[in-house]
Design an enzyme around this catalytic site. Sequence first.
Site, PDB file in Angstrom:
ATOM      1  N   ARG A  95      70.592  46.229  36.176  1.00 50.89           N
ATOM      2  CA  ARG A  95      69.240  45.704  36.443  1.00 50.89           C
ATOM      3  C   ARG A  95      68.309  46.014  35.276  1.00 50.89           C
ATOM      4  NH1 ARG A  95      70.506  47.696  41.803  1.00 50.89           N
ATOM      5  NH2 ARG A  95      69.943  46.114  43.335  1.00 50.89           N
ATOM      6  N   MET A 106      64.634  39.751  33.910  1.00 51.04           N
ATOM      7  CA  MET A 106      65.982  39.340  34.292  1.00 51.04           C
ATOM      8  C   MET A 106      66.340  39.683  35.737  1.00 51.04           C
ATOM      9  SD  MET A 106      69.514  40.391  32.540  1.00 51.04           S
ATOM     10  CE  MET A 106      69.865  41.477  33.883  1.00 51.04           C
ATOM     11  N   ARG A 341      59.424  52.883  46.736  1.00 54.31           N
ATOM     12  CA  ARG A 341      58.122  52.714  46.038  1.00 54.31           C
ATOM     13  C   ARG A 341      57.020  52.938  47.067  1.00 54.31           C
ATOM     14  NH1 ARG A 341      59.122  46.292  45.481  1.00 54.31           N
ATOM     15  NH2 ARG A 341      59.293  45.935  47.689  1.00 54.31           N
ATOM     16  N   ASN A 814      19.134  43.049  41.079  1.00 55.38           N
ATOM     17  CA  ASN A 814      19.283  41.588  41.126  1.00 55.38           C
ATOM     18  C   ASN A 814      18.320  40.973  40.119  1.00 55.38           C
ATOM     19  OD1 ASN A 814      20.982  42.040  43.286  1.00 55.38           O
ATOM     20  ND2 ASN A 814      19.400  41.654  44.823  1.00 55.38           N
TER      21      ASN A 814
HETATM   22  C1  PEP Z   1      16.511  43.145  43.418  1.00 54.27           C
HETATM   23  O1  PEP Z   1      15.869  42.418  42.669  1.00 54.27           O
HETATM   24  O2  PEP Z   1      17.539  43.744  43.086  1.00 54.27           O
HETATM   25  C2  PEP Z   1      16.064  43.322  44.804  1.00 54.27           C
HETATM   26  C3  PEP Z   1      16.634  44.192  45.597  1.00 54.27           C
HETATM   27  O3  PEP Z   1      15.093  42.474  45.229  1.00 54.27           O
HETATM   28  P1  PEP Z   1      15.394  40.982  45.728  1.00 54.27           P
HETATM   29  O4  PEP Z   1      16.852  40.805  45.742  1.00 54.27           O
HETATM   30  O5  PEP Z   1      14.770  40.888  47.075  1.00 54.27           O
HETATM   31  O6  PEP Z   1      14.683  40.193  44.705  1.00 54.27           O
END
Ligand code: PEP
Length: 921
Positions: A95, A106, A341, A814
């Site tokens: 093997r 293989m 494993r 965000n």
């Molecule tokens: C962010 O901007 O990360 C946040 C938490 O605010 P929102 O998503 O409400 O704009």
Amino acid sequence: MSQKRHVYAFHEGDGKNKKLLGGKGANLCEMTQFGLNVPPGFVISTEACLDYLANESKTLPDNLMNGVRTHMEQVEAATGKGFGDAANPLLVSVRSGSAMSMPGMMDTILNLGLNSNTLEGVIEQTGDQRFGYDAYRRFIQLFGKVALSVPDEAFDEEFEAVKQNAHVTEDVGLSADDLKEICDRFLKVFEKHTGRPFPEDPYDQLEIAIKAVFGSWMGKRAVDYRRQFNITPDMANGTAVNVCTMVFGNRGNDSATGVAFTRNPGTGENKLFGEYLVNAQGEDVVAGIRTPKPIARLAEEMPEMAEQLEELRQKLESHYKEVQDFEFTIERGTLYCLQTRNGKMNATAMVRTSVEMVEEDLISKEQALLRIDPIYLEQMLYPRLNNENKAEPVAQGLPASPGAASGLAVFDADRAELMGKEQGQKVILLREETKPEDIHGFFASEGILTSRGGKTSHAAVVARGMGKPCVAGAEGISVDVQRREAVAKGTVIREGDMITIDGSSGNVFLGQIPMVEPDFTEELNRLLRWADEAAYLRVMANADTATDAGRALKYGAMGIGLCRTERMFNAVDRLPVVIEMIVAETPAQRQAALDKLLPMQRSDFKEILEVMSPKPVTIRLLDPPIHEFLPTEQQLLSDLNELHHLRNSVRGMNVLAGSMMLLQDPELARQEADSLRHMVDESLVEQAIEKKETMLRKVRTLTETNPMLGHRGVRLGITFPEIYSMQIRAILEAAAECAAKDLEVHPQMMVPQVCTAEELKRVKAMVDEIRVDVEAKYGQKINFRFGTMIEVVRACMRADSLVEEAEFFSFGTNDLTQATFSFSREDAENKFLPMYNQNDILKDNPFEVLDEKGVGKLMQLAVDWGRQKNSKLSVGICGEHGGHPSSIAFCHRAGLNYVSCSAPRVPVARLAAAHASLQQQ
Ligand code: PEP
Ligand code: MG
């Protein structure tokens, strides 16, 4: 001459050196050395492979075959058989096996060592001609195909011809003579395709096989596989060759073969789990010709073997300290372990085995935590589609809020409410996109499906907040609300048709797909308590209502890290008042609306504080631009258009009524005309038109070219101070009312979108003024904290001055990600980001996985500058990244105090926070 050692017996090789011996080889060595009954054998190293490939003459490294001979002699001594010995033949398997498991390499060659002489020996020893010829024909074909690329079809043709001549349909119907004829024909096929007779000398066979294994490392399949999975030479370089004594599970009714898990991979139960077949070879189990028996039956059929298998199970676990997935063969009453494993399990089994292995003193709590990938826990926390689901999706959108749901399709929020809430049916709200006024439809629905919009569309954000599944932007669906139907892949979905959405994959199905319910087990709770002990980061939840807060507590949230107050504004009873506030023409009108909102918000905050008492609750003052609460210009224009039509018809009716007066019977005509007029009162229509026009003017004044960078957050709070005043008062009064009931509450007020300390100062001044008033009114001091979100690049740069006003920072990653990249999330995700990811311009989607090098660097600066001024500054994160394991690890390293994420992500984050601490230690 090379002095390198190339061959290692299973009892010699270093079981930890996968690079040298390949994964399989190292494992065979390790199993042998801790006392499992592995058939004797040896490994030829990956270094030998590299030497061979580097050598242009394509000869094996010097001395390699000598080493092989020496080791084969050891195997002969151990088994009492001889390689090529006609009287008592030793057969081996060959093997490949590199440091990384690579299905592109293989296949295995079995029964190597058979030739016309040794075949006689096998037949004599087994007393079974059929067995002998069957083994031989399998060997010729495999050897031909794998080592010398003879096409399978060439063998298959001959095989079928013999079957036809013998008038049998199943392979098992072939007699020993038939199989003997097949062997003869196969030998001819071999010679025809390779131009040489089949090698009779077993060492020739072995040498050819070794070269073939080595060569397979550079074969197209293997090279493609390595490229596909980014396997670089430092991960795996060259393949080893494993030569292992053949053992036969098909030597009679005291022989068997099977595969087993040391514990149940579906439930985690501490009990051997698997299947076996008596008098069979591994291939038979795989081929599914015979149905294997559950392992529990072995205790009845071969009690002594069952006991040995149980012992093997214990040995495997006490050695590997991990659930094992292993293969075994029983040859005439002797049990062999051929491979093992780490077992792959579902999340429920992972959690249960972690907890139980700690109780059994097999592993430590730290090991129990570290063996589970945090993201894996998600599986347990949402309803999900059954793995066996084979249905084809009719559309695919973005996986915008995880979990799966089935329900009857409905096309507007009112209908969702009627069918979902009043008639108690399960419904899925299916819209082109959703708006704040659809909110009652969300409450009534099991899940949300939209054909437009991204992961931050209204539908996605609200559904995530509520913990409901959502598939957004399923562009393959065209929705026709007027006809109450949608079309996906040519299929019409009518209102009331059952559909299923999977918010974890983005798939949409017709009909009801079976699901697995979430599973918050006692074991999971225990494991997560250990995680909390190990972690430094505290884990908060993003929750906007008391219901969400209650759910967050269930998942183990240690507080609320983000309560978005605008979600409360969206509730059915609030929205008309909020609109009244926005369209107000005078301060007095605005105040009147705010006076109505104050008690509503106060009771919202009070409920959340009560539910969370004594844990902290971080409430963010209003953030979005206020036009988001109003209908769109397009909607208003279309409403106005309809109203104008209506007015024209009413006028027409009035003219008609007038002319009826001229008819001969004036009294009858007057009655008819009046009833027509009553049907629609023109002045009512005029009023409606006026209201819509006022709204349209307002919408037009509030419209912004770039609302996300416009009049929102603290900017709104400063230009319309009465809105923030109302919210600040509502928070303080809610806290005072809770305290009056002797409830320990910890509200934290948080200001969004701040870019300068001056903004914070202004809001703080409002807070101080209102606080004096509320404290006087309630006759008590109010305990709360004041902080800021950091979601603007400038806020990071000015952290040292913001810290003078703020007691805590919360990174809104965000917005901070959008701001740092100058990407609008929706445009990026819908247009170029997938291409950027595919082409490695960006490794990850920065809206899901925190961009440590850019956004993270800004965060680190803000933390350091903030802490230089206030070493006690509390810092957290409340953007979506707060629930992502690698981002959580970054937050730990950057010195944050807490992360905040959606409720169902809380368990994932708790485990990830523990991993971050343990890995740093
Ligand atoms: C962010 O901007 O990360 C946040 C938490 O605010 P929102 O998503 O409400 O704009
Ligand atoms: Mg934000």
